[in-house]
Design a protein around this motif. Structure first.
Motif, PDB file in Angstrom:
ATOM      1  N   PHE A  24      -2.928   8.522  37.013  1.00  0.00           N
ATOM      2  CA  PHE A  24      -2.545   9.022  35.796  1.00  0.00           C
ATOM      3  C   PHE A  24      -3.761   9.711  35.177  1.00  0.00           C
ATOM      4  O   PHE A  24      -3.872  10.440  34.330  1.00  0.00           O
ATOM      5  CB  PHE A  24      -2.238   7.565  35.004  1.00  0.00           C
ATOM      6  N   ILE A  25      -4.883   9.299  35.698  1.00  0.00           N
ATOM      7  CA  ILE A  25      -6.236  10.036  35.002  1.00  0.00           C
ATOM      8  C   ILE A  25      -6.204  11.459  35.394  1.00  0.00           C
ATOM      9  O   ILE A  25      -6.361  12.262  34.598  1.00  0.00           O
ATOM     10  CB  ILE A  25      -7.505   9.299  35.517  1.00  0.00           C
ATOM     11  N   LEU A  26      -5.799  11.591  36.621  1.00  0.00           N
ATOM     12  CA  LEU A  26      -5.721  12.916  37.303  1.00  0.00           C
ATOM     13  C   LEU A  26      -4.690  13.689  36.612  1.00  0.00           C
ATOM     14  O   LEU A  26      -4.815  15.051  36.041  1.00  0.00           O
ATOM     15  CB  LEU A  26      -5.514  13.108  38.719  1.00  0.00           C
ATOM     16  N   LEU A  27      -3.510  13.195  36.280  1.00  0.00           N
ATOM     17  CA  LEU A  27      -2.251  13.720  35.621  1.00  0.00           C
ATOM     18  C   LEU A  27      -2.852  14.172  34.344  1.00  0.00           C
ATOM     19  O   LEU A  27      -2.624  15.298  33.529  1.00  0.00           O
ATOM     20  CB  LEU A  27      -1.376  12.939  35.405  1.00  0.00           C
ATOM     21  N   LEU A  28      -3.525  13.349  33.396  1.00  0.00           N
ATOM     22  CA  LEU A  28      -3.932  13.516  31.882  1.00  0.00           C
ATOM     23  C   LEU A  28      -5.169  14.651  32.120  1.00  0.00           C
ATOM     24  O   LEU A  28      -5.032  15.605  31.059  1.00  0.00           O
ATOM     25  CB  LEU A  28      -4.565  11.923  31.404  1.00  0.00           C
ATOM     26  N   PHE A  29      -5.995  14.663  32.987  1.00  0.00           N
ATOM     27  CA  PHE A  29      -6.949  15.729  33.194  1.00  0.00           C
ATOM     28  C   PHE A  29      -6.208  17.078  33.221  1.00  0.00           C
ATOM     29  O   PHE A  29      -6.857  17.808  32.656  1.00  0.00           O
ATOM     30  CB  PHE A  29      -7.868  15.429  34.177  1.00  0.00           C
ATOM     31  N   PHE A  30      -5.443  17.081  34.281  1.00  0.00           N
ATOM     32  CA  PHE A  30      -4.895  18.706  34.403  1.00  0.00           C
ATOM     33  C   PHE A  30      -3.864  18.902  33.319  1.00  0.00           C
ATOM     34  O   PHE A  30      -3.887  20.289  33.030  1.00  0.00           O
ATOM     35  CB  PHE A  30      -3.731  18.278  35.768  1.00  0.00           C
ATOM     36  N   MET A  31      -3.279  17.918  32.509  1.00  0.00           N
ATOM     37  CA  MET A  31      -2.394  18.372  31.379  1.00  0.00           C
ATOM     38  C   MET A  31      -3.307  18.886  30.458  1.00  0.00           C
ATOM     39  O   MET A  31      -3.022  19.848  29.662  1.00  0.00           O
ATOM     40  CB  MET A  31      -1.511  17.152  31.022  1.00  0.00           C
ATOM     41  N   LEU A  32      -4.418  18.231  29.985  1.00  0.00           N
ATOM     42  CA  LEU A  32      -5.342  18.687  29.074  1.00  0.00           C
ATOM     43  C   LEU A  32      -6.296  19.996  29.340  1.00  0.00           C
ATOM     44  O   LEU A  32      -6.455  20.652  28.416  1.00  0.00           O
ATOM     45  CB  LEU A  32      -6.231  17.516  28.711  1.00  0.00           C
ATOM     46  N   THR A  33      -6.221  20.446  30.388  1.00  0.00           N
ATOM     47  CA  THR A  33      -7.363  21.435  30.940  1.00  0.00           C
ATOM     48  C   THR A  33      -6.421  22.571  31.186  1.00  0.00           C
ATOM     49  O   THR A  33      -6.964  23.849  31.437  1.00  0.00           O
ATOM     50  CB  THR A  33      -8.019  21.072  32.020  1.00  0.00           C
TER      51      THR A  33
END
Length: 132
Positions: A24-33
């Protein structure tokens, strides 16, 4: 005689909770960047072969090769670059009629329409009828 064997070490299982947290942290990171595409509209007039509004100058007729390059139908061996198209469009409110090659992709046609508009064409039409 009984030998004392050391107990086999128990395998530690990987917990799923920390793994799900990392996903979930990786998913959030890629969605925001990630950058989202900015959609732009392109005004397009499809020619029907019938008469249109009368202007002082005839439109500039351009054709395209299968690889997406422009040429004048009267001079098939002269491929046009941006400077030549800008020179042909100079000196007035000139419209352009583009005849795409049947082997060209839609992306190439749309890119050329956008490019011709940026070079100073007053209006750009696409000739969808068969060449006569």
């Amino acid at each position: 005689m009984q030998l004392d064997r050391p107990a086999e070490p128990s395998r530690k299982l990987i917990g799923l909770t920390p793994l799900i947290d990392v996903v979930f942290i990786l998913l959030l990171f890629f969605m925001l960047t990630s950058s989202f595409i900015q959609w732009q509209s392109l005004d397009l007039t499809m020619s029907t072969g019938e008469g249109s509004e009368v202007s002082g100058e005839p439109p500039l007729m351009l054709s395209m090769t299968p690889d997406g390059r422009l040429f004048l139908p009267d001079e098939p061996l002269v491929l046009l670059d941006d400077n030549r198209v800008r020179d042909l469009l100079a000196g007035g409110n000139k419209s352009v009629i583009l005849t795409p090659n049947p082997a060209s992709s839609i992306q190439q046609v749309v890119w050329l329409l956008d490019q011709i508009g940026r070079l100073g064409a007053a209006g750009v039409s696409v000739n969808t009828g068969a060449a006569e």
